[in-house]
Design a protein around this motif. Structure first.
Motif, PDB file in Angstrom:
ATOM      1  N   ILE A  66      35.048  31.366  46.391  1.00 24.73           N
ATOM      2  CA  ILE A  66      34.743  32.349  45.694  1.00 24.73           C
ATOM      3  C   ILE A  66      34.214  32.262  44.236  1.00 24.73           C
ATOM      4  CG2 ILE A  66      35.658  34.765  44.767  1.00 24.73           C
ATOM      5  CD1 ILE A  66      37.325  34.871  47.017  1.00 24.73           C
ATOM      6  N   HIS A  67      35.239  31.337  43.654  1.00 23.92           N
ATOM      7  CA  HIS A  67      34.911  31.190  42.128  1.00 23.92           C
ATOM      8  C   HIS A  67      33.547  30.296  42.189  1.00 23.92           C
ATOM      9  CE1 HIS A  67      35.466  29.283  38.134  1.00 23.92           C
ATOM     10  NE2 HIS A  67      36.063  30.317  37.980  1.00 23.92           N
TER      11      HIS A  67
ATOM     12  N   GLY B 154      31.708  34.562  36.583  1.00 24.89           N
ATOM     13  CA  GLY B 154      30.709  34.979  35.606  1.00 24.89           C
ATOM     14  C   GLY B 154      30.356  36.578  36.171  1.00 24.89           C
ATOM     15  N   LYS B 155      30.511  36.904  37.286  1.00 23.22           N
ATOM     16  CA  LYS B 155      30.020  38.097  37.974  1.00 23.22           C
ATOM     17  C   LYS B 155      31.422  38.760  37.963  1.00 23.22           C
ATOM     18  CE  LYS B 155      28.074  40.567  41.913  1.00 23.22           C
ATOM     19  NZ  LYS B 155      27.489  40.447  43.139  1.00 23.22           N
TER      20      LYS B 155
ATOM     21  N   ILE C 219      38.758  37.799  40.936  1.00 28.19           N
ATOM     22  CA  ILE C 219      38.929  36.743  41.915  1.00 28.19           C
ATOM     23  C   ILE C 219      40.155  36.656  42.546  1.00 28.19           C
ATOM     24  CG2 ILE C 219      38.294  34.284  42.450  1.00 28.19           C
ATOM     25  CD1 ILE C 219      36.123  34.412  40.306  1.00 28.19           C
ATOM     26  N   LYS C 220      41.235  36.790  41.709  1.00 31.08           N
ATOM     27  CA  LYS C 220      42.494  36.323  42.459  1.00 31.08           C
ATOM     28  C   LYS C 220      42.774  37.393  43.332  1.00 31.08           C
ATOM     29  CE  LYS C 220      47.255  35.431  41.071  1.00 31.08           C
ATOM     30  NZ  LYS C 220      48.034  35.380  39.595  1.00 31.08           N
TER      31      LYS C 220
ATOM     32  N   TYR D 273      42.987  39.434  49.194  1.00 31.93           N
ATOM     33  CA  TYR D 273      42.389  40.389  49.970  1.00 31.93           C
ATOM     34  C   TYR D 273      41.801  39.595  51.200  1.00 31.93           C
ATOM     35  CZ  TYR D 273      39.526  44.072  52.317  1.00 31.93           C
ATOM     36  OH  TYR D 273      39.061  44.842  53.370  1.00 31.93           O
ATOM     37  N   VAL D 274      41.107  38.795  51.063  1.00 33.43           N
ATOM     38  CA  VAL D 274      40.321  37.905  51.978  1.00 33.43           C
ATOM     39  C   VAL D 274      41.202  37.056  52.862  1.00 33.43           C
ATOM     40  CG1 VAL D 274      38.542  36.076  52.443  1.00 33.43           C
ATOM     41  CG2 VAL D 274      38.178  37.742  50.568  1.00 33.43           C
ATOM     42  N   TRP D 275      42.326  36.468  52.119  1.00 35.75           N
ATOM     43  CA  TRP D 275      43.399  35.662  52.674  1.00 35.75           C
ATOM     44  C   TRP D 275      44.142  36.422  53.931  1.00 35.75           C
ATOM     45  CZ3 TRP D 275      48.753  36.028  53.125  1.00 35.75           C
ATOM     46  CH2 TRP D 275      49.353  35.117  53.627  1.00 35.75           C
ATOM     47  N   GLY D 276      44.323  37.656  53.128  1.00 34.70           N
ATOM     48  CA  GLY D 276      44.887  38.816  54.018  1.00 34.70           C
ATOM     49  C   GLY D 276      44.211  39.331  55.313  1.00 34.70           C
TER      50      GLY D 276
END
Length: 304
Positions: free
Chosen positions: A178-179, A279-280, A286-287, A292-295
């Motif tokens: 993501i980063h 930056g966005k 992001i954390k 959320y994505v991991w879940g």
């Protein structure tokens, strides 16, 4: 296309603007000097429809000053803000700067909301209702356009709700994706494989690795050609997370399956990009999004 990226159009518009201001000022000056001689009854002498006369009353002074103020304002605006070709204006204002200031202000206001998640691990946040509600909104606003609102992706866009990960599904690996973003490259391999028939045989061997429908004879002939693919996918075809090379032994196909799809991939290659979100999004956002994505793929009963 170069006509729209050169400085010509900036100076063209600036020229028209300046000419317009100067012309209005000149017109105002000329008309203010012109005097119409009035008759004894204070008319101009013009008559319409036999009895309609034009009075010789001057323009209201406030109206005249409003016109002058408008011209002065226009000149001052062009001096303070961008509007004269490449001149950036005395105030140094830019759309990007204003946007960034608004984003910084919003992030500062939201900082207390994310502060409670700073000490939490992604696994903890994945069990936190408030964190997941925020994560869902972040996902919908920034990720759903490609991966879908249900995160199950589509052709060319990975499914984030299963247990198959090109670059790894651990929280730190997801956060890095993501980063920093990812660029996946599958180079054209036809020249290394051999003839068009060799490519088709290799395609059937790749299909056989996942137990997909295939021609066993062609697959046996294509097995030796797989050495051209093993550098990335491994001799067993199970892929390589470090390279983002997909596992060819499962039944998950990012760009389609079947002889035609695999043959096209071998012949033409493919480049995919996951854009960086730094930056966005802030590090705190992001954390939370990572959790959320991991879940999504670590819910009870989800494949791992």
């Amino acid at each position: 296309m170069s006509d729209f990226t050169s400085n010509f159009w900036s100076f063209y518009v600036a020229g028209i603007t300046i000419i317009g201001i100067v012309a209005c000022g000149l017109l105002l000056w000329i008309t203010s000097r012109k005097k119409v001689e009035a008759t004894a009854d204070n008319t101009t002498g013009h008559v319409w429809d036999e009895d309609l006369t034009e009075m010789n009353n001057p323009m209201p002074r406030w109206w005249m000053w409003l016109f002058i103020i408008t011209l002065v304002f226009g000149a001052g605006y062009l001096a303070a803000y961008p509007g004269l070709g490449t001149f950036k204006g005395k105030l140094g204002w830019t759309q990007l700067g204003e946007y960034q200031a608004e984003v910084d202000k919003a992030n500062a206001e939201l900082q207390p909301l994310y502060a409670r998640f700073e000490a939490m691990q992604p696994q903890e946040m994945a069990a936190d209702t408030a964190a997941m509600a925020i994560g869902e909104r972040l996902f919908m606003n920034n990720c759903a356009q490609c991966h879908g609102s249900d995160a199950r992706g589509s052709k060319g866009f990975p499914n984030l709700a299963d247990g198959d990960w090109l670059h790894g599904g651990a929280p730190d690996q997801i956060q890095k994706t993501i980063h920093d973003g990812r660029i996946g490259v599958m180079p054209p391999m036809a020249a290394a494989v051999g003839s068009p028939e060799d490519v088709r045989n290799l395609a059937h061997y790749v299909l056989s690795l996942s137990g997909s429908p295939h021609d066993s004879l062609k697959a046996s002939l294509g097995k030796s050609k797989f050495t051209a693919c093993a550098a990335c996918h491994g001799m067993d075809g199970k892929g390589n997370v470090a390279l983002g090379a997909p596992n060819l032994t499962d039944d998950i196909w990012l760009h389609g399956w079947g002889e035609a799809a695999i043959t096209a991939m071998i012949n033409n290659g493919k480049t995919n990009e996951m854009p960086a979100q730094t930056g966005k999004l802030t590090d705190a956002q992001i954390k939370v999004l990572t959790a959320y994505v991991w879940g999504l793929s670590n819910k009870a009963g989800a494949p791992r």
